[in-house]
Scaffold this motif. Structure first.
Motif, PDB file in Angstrom:
ATOM      1  N   MET A  54       0.885  -1.227  -0.074  1.00 51.86           N
ATOM      2  CA  MET A  54      -0.110  -0.055   0.123  1.00 51.86           C
ATOM      3  C   MET A  54       0.639   1.419   0.035  1.00 51.86           C
ATOM      4  O   MET A  54       0.741   2.149  -0.799  1.00 51.86           O
ATOM      5  N   ALA A  55       1.863   1.147   1.149  1.00 55.40           N
ATOM      6  CA  ALA A  55       2.815   2.604   1.137  1.00 55.40           C
ATOM      7  C   ALA A  55       3.893   2.347   0.018  1.00 55.40           C
ATOM      8  O   ALA A  55       4.779   3.345  -0.241  1.00 55.40           O
ATOM      9  N   ASN A  56       3.960   1.144  -0.688  1.00 52.28           N
ATOM     10  CA  ASN A  56       5.100   1.084  -1.634  1.00 52.28           C
ATOM     11  C   ASN A  56       6.647   1.080  -0.998  1.00 52.28           C
ATOM     12  O   ASN A  56       7.324   1.897  -1.276  1.00 52.28           O
ATOM     13  N   LYS A  57       6.801   0.462  -0.056  1.00 53.40           N
ATOM     14  CA  LYS A  57       8.023   0.421   0.815  1.00 53.40           C
ATOM     15  C   LYS A  57       8.552  -0.902   0.805  1.00 53.40           C
ATOM     16  O   LYS A  57       8.090  -1.873   1.036  1.00 53.40           O
ATOM     17  N   LEU A  58       9.921  -0.954   0.787  1.00 49.15           N
ATOM     18  CA  LEU A  58      10.550  -2.284   0.654  1.00 49.15           C
ATOM     19  C   LEU A  58      12.144  -2.281   1.365  1.00 49.15           C
ATOM     20  O   LEU A  58      12.542  -1.176   1.419  1.00 49.15           O
ATOM     21  N   ARG A  59      12.168  -3.141   2.403  1.00 46.62           N
ATOM     22  CA  ARG A  59      13.146  -3.477   3.057  1.00 46.62           C
ATOM     23  C   ARG A  59      13.909  -4.633   2.694  1.00 46.62           C
ATOM     24  O   ARG A  59      13.356  -5.778   2.684  1.00 46.62           O
ATOM     25  N   PHE A  60      15.146  -4.547   2.156  1.00 52.55           N
ATOM     26  CA  PHE A  60      15.934  -5.903   1.755  1.00 52.55           C
ATOM     27  C   PHE A  60      17.232  -5.841   2.604  1.00 52.55           C
ATOM     28  O   PHE A  60      17.862  -4.851   2.501  1.00 52.55           O
ATOM     29  N   ARG A  61      17.510  -7.064   3.212  1.00 54.20           N
ATOM     30  CA  ARG A  61      18.792  -7.237   4.067  1.00 54.20           C
ATOM     31  C   ARG A  61      19.584  -8.391   3.693  1.00 54.20           C
ATOM     32  O   ARG A  61      18.917  -9.523   3.789  1.00 54.20           O
ATOM     33  N   SER A  62      20.459  -8.216   3.071  1.00 54.20           N
ATOM     34  CA  SER A  62      21.294  -9.705   2.714  1.00 54.20           C
ATOM     35  C   SER A  62      21.898 -10.504   3.773  1.00 54.20           C
ATOM     36  O   SER A  62      22.113  -9.591   4.899  1.00 54.20           O
ATOM     37  N   ASN A  63      21.786 -11.798   3.683  1.00 51.08           N
ATOM     38  CA  ASN A  63      22.357 -12.595   4.745  1.00 51.08           C
ATOM     39  C   ASN A  63      23.970 -12.793   4.612  1.00 51.08           C
ATOM     40  O   ASN A  63      24.300 -13.442   3.705  1.00 51.08           O
ATOM     41  N   GLU A  64      24.501 -12.190   5.523  1.00 51.92           N
ATOM     42  CA  GLU A  64      25.868 -12.181   5.471  1.00 51.92           C
ATOM     43  C   GLU A  64      26.877 -13.508   5.702  1.00 51.92           C
ATOM     44  O   GLU A  64      27.773 -13.818   5.465  1.00 51.92           O
ATOM     45  N   SER A  65      25.861 -14.556   6.127  1.00 49.97           N
ATOM     46  CA  SER A  65      25.989 -15.939   6.396  1.00 49.97           C
ATOM     47  C   SER A  65      26.490 -16.628   5.024  1.00 49.97           C
ATOM     48  O   SER A  65      26.691 -17.680   5.042  1.00 49.97           O
ATOM     49  N   HIS A  66      25.633 -16.046   4.103  1.00 48.63           N
ATOM     50  CA  HIS A  66      25.620 -16.912   2.791  1.00 48.63           C
ATOM     51  C   HIS A  66      26.915 -17.205   2.315  1.00 48.63           C
ATOM     52  O   HIS A  66      28.037 -16.176   2.294  1.00 48.63           O
ATOM     53  N   PRO A  67      27.387 -18.738   1.821  1.00 48.90           N
ATOM     54  CA  PRO A  67      28.686 -18.800   1.636  1.00 48.90           C
ATOM     55  C   PRO A  67      29.230 -18.309   0.480  1.00 48.90           C
ATOM     56  O   PRO A  67      30.548 -18.210  -0.007  1.00 48.90           O
ATOM     57  N   ALA A  68      28.329 -17.659  -0.456  1.00 45.64           N
ATOM     58  CA  ALA A  68      28.960 -17.214  -1.944  1.00 45.64           C
ATOM     59  C   ALA A  68      29.612 -15.974  -1.658  1.00 45.64           C
ATOM     60  O   ALA A  68      28.977 -15.044  -1.163  1.00 45.64           O
ATOM     61  N   ASN A  69      30.765 -16.015  -2.222  1.00 45.93           N
ATOM     62  CA  ASN A  69      31.764 -14.550  -1.832  1.00 45.93           C
ATOM     63  C   ASN A  69      31.364 -13.524  -2.749  1.00 45.93           C
ATOM     64  O   ASN A  69      31.835 -12.469  -2.751  1.00 45.93           O
ATOM     65  N   THR A  70      30.476 -13.752  -3.653  1.00 47.56           N
ATOM     66  CA  THR A  70      29.785 -12.831  -4.589  1.00 47.56           C
ATOM     67  C   THR A  70      28.871 -12.279  -4.123  1.00 47.56           C
ATOM     68  O   THR A  70      28.213 -11.331  -4.743  1.00 47.56           O
ATOM     69  N   SER A  71      28.145 -12.548  -3.181  1.00 48.33           N
ATOM     70  CA  SER A  71      27.100 -12.105  -2.651  1.00 48.33           C
ATOM     71  C   SER A  71      27.216 -10.560  -2.275  1.00 48.33           C
ATOM     72  O   SER A  71      28.248 -10.521  -1.337  1.00 48.33           O
ATOM     73  N   LEU A  72      26.416  -9.567  -2.271  1.00 48.37           N
ATOM     74  CA  LEU A  72      26.782  -8.384  -1.828  1.00 48.37           C
ATOM     75  C   LEU A  72      25.910  -8.130  -0.335  1.00 48.37           C
ATOM     76  O   LEU A  72      25.033  -8.728  -0.070  1.00 48.37           O
ATOM     77  N   GLY A  73      26.563  -7.348   0.159  1.00 48.50           N
ATOM     78  CA  GLY A  73      26.415  -7.220   1.764  1.00 48.50           C
ATOM     79  C   GLY A  73      25.403  -5.813   1.549  1.00 48.50           C
ATOM     80  O   GLY A  73      26.096  -4.946   1.448  1.00 48.50           O
ATOM     81  N   LEU A  74      24.235  -5.861   1.660  1.00 46.11           N
ATOM     82  CA  LEU A  74      23.170  -4.889   1.352  1.00 46.11           C
ATOM     83  C   LEU A  74      22.086  -4.641   2.483  1.00 46.11           C
ATOM     84  O   LEU A  74      21.714  -5.824   2.995  1.00 46.11           O
ATOM     85  N   ASP A  75      21.890  -3.393   3.014  1.00 49.43           N
ATOM     86  CA  ASP A  75      20.855  -3.272   3.830  1.00 49.43           C
ATOM     87  C   ASP A  75      20.003  -2.041   3.102  1.00 49.43           C
ATOM     88  O   ASP A  75      20.556  -1.011   3.420  1.00 49.43           O
ATOM     89  N   LEU A  76      18.986  -2.298   2.429  1.00 46.28           N
ATOM     90  CA  LEU A  76      18.239  -1.159   1.760  1.00 46.28           C
ATOM     91  C   LEU A  76      16.770  -0.913   2.268  1.00 46.28           C
ATOM     92  O   LEU A  76      16.085  -1.976   2.457  1.00 46.28           O
ATOM     93  N   LEU A  77      16.586   0.338   2.480  1.00 45.38           N
ATOM     94  CA  LEU A  77      15.166   0.544   2.824  1.00 45.38           C
ATOM     95  C   LEU A  77      14.843   1.652   1.655  1.00 45.38           C
ATOM     96  O   LEU A  77      15.234   2.749   1.490  1.00 45.38           O
ATOM     97  N   MET A  78      13.803   1.035   0.745  1.00 42.32           N
ATOM     98  CA  MET A  78      13.261   2.052  -0.419  1.00 42.32           C
ATOM     99  C   MET A  78      12.118   2.471  -0.106  1.00 42.32           C
ATOM    100  O   MET A  78      11.140   1.599   0.088  1.00 42.32           O
ATOM    101  N   PHE A  79      11.998   3.716  -0.369  1.00 39.42           N
ATOM    102  CA  PHE A  79      10.581   4.502  -0.364  1.00 39.42           C
ATOM    103  C   PHE A  79      10.079   4.860  -1.834  1.00 39.42           C
ATOM    104  O   PHE A  79      10.862   6.099  -2.324  1.00 39.42           O
TER     105      PHE A  79
END
Length: 213
Positions: A54-79
């Motif tokens: 409804m408010a069109n908001k998104l929070r995405f937090r990457s899992n730092e424990s993921h073994p793939a070293n190509t995974s990006l470390g992100l914590d995004l709050l999108m409005f």
């Protein structure tokens, strides 16, 4: 990876002849997990998301424990409605506030998406073995590229394919629950409040998708 993408696109093109061209639906509130994999098979992002439709908001937090070293470390709050987003560093209690140049994201079907009809995933003749999917496609805004999205009949996005001149990647949603389990995740942290919007370097495009390109 390429084989899976090719089969998916082929299914979409096959379904095109049966398209009914109805208007896109909009997803409900969601909490779940998201995986982003590029055409090289690298995991560019893996983590949890919370989405307020409804408010069109998104929070995405990457899992730092993921073994793939190509995974990006992100914590995004999108409005998306306000056209801003925050890159959050909760460990150091710091933030960067930036302008959003494109509001496209994999949890919402764009209003101008074209319907390519319905396909059946699995065996629809066996109870619990089949799943009907709506297929949507269109052009990406702000860059030269296209997307193909699949969603359940209840408008729950399952996967999105994005193709640009320089890259392609697939975003998959898993373990989705139709609720916002932690509303506080969609609130700007106290240490981020009052920040000015940072200037955008010339030639830079900020969007949820660009974070993984």
């Amino acid at each position: 990876m390429y084989a899976a993408i090719s089969l998916f696109v082929l299914a979409c093109l096959t379904a095109a002849s049966h398209a009914d061209h109805h208007h896109p639906c909009h997803a409900p509130n969601m909490t779940g997990c998201m995986t982003v994999i590029n055409r090289k098979g690298e995991v560019r992002g893996y983590g949890s998301f919370t989405y307020d439709s409804m408010a069109n908001k998104l929070r995405f937090r990457s899992n730092e424990s993921h073994p793939a070293n190509t995974s990006l470390g992100l914590d995004l709050l999108m409005f998306f409605n306000e056209g801003i987003f925050y890159e959050i560093d909760s460990k150091n209690q710091s933030c960067e506030k930036k302008a959003l140049h494109c509001t496209m994201h994999p949890l919402d079907i764009p209003n101008d998406a074209k319907s390519y009809g319905i396909i059946n995933s699995g065996n629809p003749s066996i109870e619990g073995e089949g799943l009907k999917l709506n297929i949507w496609a269109g052009s990406m805004r702000g860059v030269k590229g296209h997307y193909v999205m699949s969603a359940t009949m209840g408008c729950l996005p399952l996967s999105s394919l994005y193709f640009t001149e320089s890259t392609s990647f697939i975003i998959s949603n898993m373990d989705v629950e139709l609720e916002i389990k932690d509303p506080d995740l969609l609130v700007v942290p106290s240490y981020c409040q009052g920040l000015p919007v940072e200037e955008t370097p010339e030639g830079t495009v900020h969007s949820f998708l660009n974070e993984f390109m």
